[in-house]
Design a protein around this motif. Structure first.
Motif, PDB file in Angstrom:
ATOM      1  N   GLY A  62       8.466 -25.015  33.613  1.00  0.00           N
ATOM      2  CA  GLY A  62       8.762 -23.929  32.702  1.00  0.00           C
ATOM      3  C   GLY A  62       9.184 -22.649  33.384  1.00  0.00           C
ATOM      4  O   GLY A  62       9.741 -21.748  32.736  1.00  0.00           O
ATOM      5  N   ALA A  64      11.570 -22.192  35.360  1.00  0.00           N
ATOM      6  CA  ALA A  64      13.031 -22.097  35.399  1.00  0.00           C
ATOM      7  C   ALA A  64      13.603 -21.342  34.209  1.00  0.00           C
ATOM      8  O   ALA A  64      14.644 -20.682  34.324  1.00  0.00           O
ATOM      9  N   SER A  65      12.951 -21.414  33.053  1.00  0.00           N
ATOM     10  CA  SER A  65      13.454 -20.738  31.856  1.00  0.00           C
ATOM     11  C   SER A  65      12.649 -19.489  31.523  1.00  0.00           C
ATOM     12  O   SER A  65      12.888 -18.845  30.504  1.00  0.00           O
ATOM     13  N   GLY A  66      11.679 -19.139  32.375  1.00  0.00           N
ATOM     14  CA  GLY A  66      10.878 -17.950  32.148  1.00  0.00           C
ATOM     15  C   GLY A  66       9.700 -18.231  31.226  1.00  0.00           C
ATOM     16  O   GLY A  66       9.748 -19.129  30.391  1.00  0.00           O
ATOM     17  N   SER A 213       9.557 -14.361  35.650  1.00  0.00           N
ATOM     18  CA  SER A 213      11.012 -14.370  35.756  1.00  0.00           C
ATOM     19  C   SER A 213      11.389 -15.271  36.917  1.00  0.00           C
ATOM     20  O   SER A 213      10.881 -15.099  38.034  1.00  0.00           O
TER      21      SER A 213
END
Length: 243
Positions: A62, A64-66, A213
């Motif tokens: 997760g 990777a998408s913040g 982030s």
């Protein structure tokens, strides 16, 4: 000569990106909040006083998408300043400690050669895996655990109180609340002077707002890393069988 150095620099950067992508992609899975954790889970720990918070905030994949969520800090206050860190692993022994993630006070590229060599993965990953196994065995789903408890973060990973994750790292592996935390990873690498990957940064505020982030990763690196997805399935089955 300069071209050769430039190529080596690009090669090192690409390797770090691939490592970061592998750690993120192999951690893909649904977000969970129960405080029993295993391979691929992303675990937030808030500590510094008599009670510690242990909470899953998602998966390594997760990052990777913040990630954005709210954390209840009402039970962990006290006279001392709060610190926080992130923990995670993608493989269980005997494969460990090749794949791991951890919060760090400094970024991956800031580690000196001597500091990289001084990293002792087994000191960190083995007690982390043992902690997760014992929480599952005890069916312990507490968010807030007394520091002196047999299943606390401090019992397994901060007995000395020096924030080195049981001596696994030569630098502080936490940050104060309201201060950025670096997320570093290491993938399929033995102990020694090898590249660390920056996976992103985290911030936990005193009001309980928690965000992650991610560091942008080249698409080619992500595609390369998808070949490792099967490792987590195998690791989870092995973890569940030993629990």
């Amino acid at each position: 000569m300069q071209d050769s150095k430039a190529l080596k620099s690009v090669g090192r950067a690409a390797a770090a990106a691939v490592m970061g992508a592998a750690l993120m992609v192999t951690g893909l899975g649904s977000e969970a909040q129960a405080e029993q954790f295993g391979p691929g889970d992303l675990v937030l720990v808030v500590y510094g006083n008599n009670t510690e918070l242990v909470q899953k905030v998602g998966t390594i994949g997760g990052i990777a998408s913040g990630i954005s969520t709210t954390i209840d800090l009402s039970q962990v206050g006290g006279a001392n300043a709060l610190q926080y860190t992130l923990l995670g692993f993608n493989q269980t022994p005997p494969s460990a400690p090749s794949n791991f993630l951890a919060g760090s006070s400094i970024a991956a590229e800031t580690f000196t050669t001597g500091q990289k060599v001084a990293i002792t993965p087994t000191n960190y990953v083995n007690p982390l895996v043992s902690w997760g196994t014992q929480l599952v065995t005890a069916n312990d789903t507490r968010l807030n655990i007394p520091k002196a408890d047999a299943l606390s973060f401090s019992t397994f990973l901060n007995q000395s109180g020096n924030n080195s994750l049981n001596g696994g790292f030569p630098v502080r592996m936490s940050s104060d609340v309201d201060t950025l935390l670096n997320i570093i990873g290491r993938n399929n690498a033995p102990q020694g002077n090898v590249a660390l990957a920056n996976l992103g940064t985290a911030l936990l505020t005193a009001a309980g707002q928690f965000t992650i982030s991610a560091v942008p990763i080249p698409a080619a690196a992500v595609l390369f890393a998808t070949g490792m997805i099967g490792l987590v399935g195998v690791a989870r089955r092995s973890f569940n069988m030993t629990a």
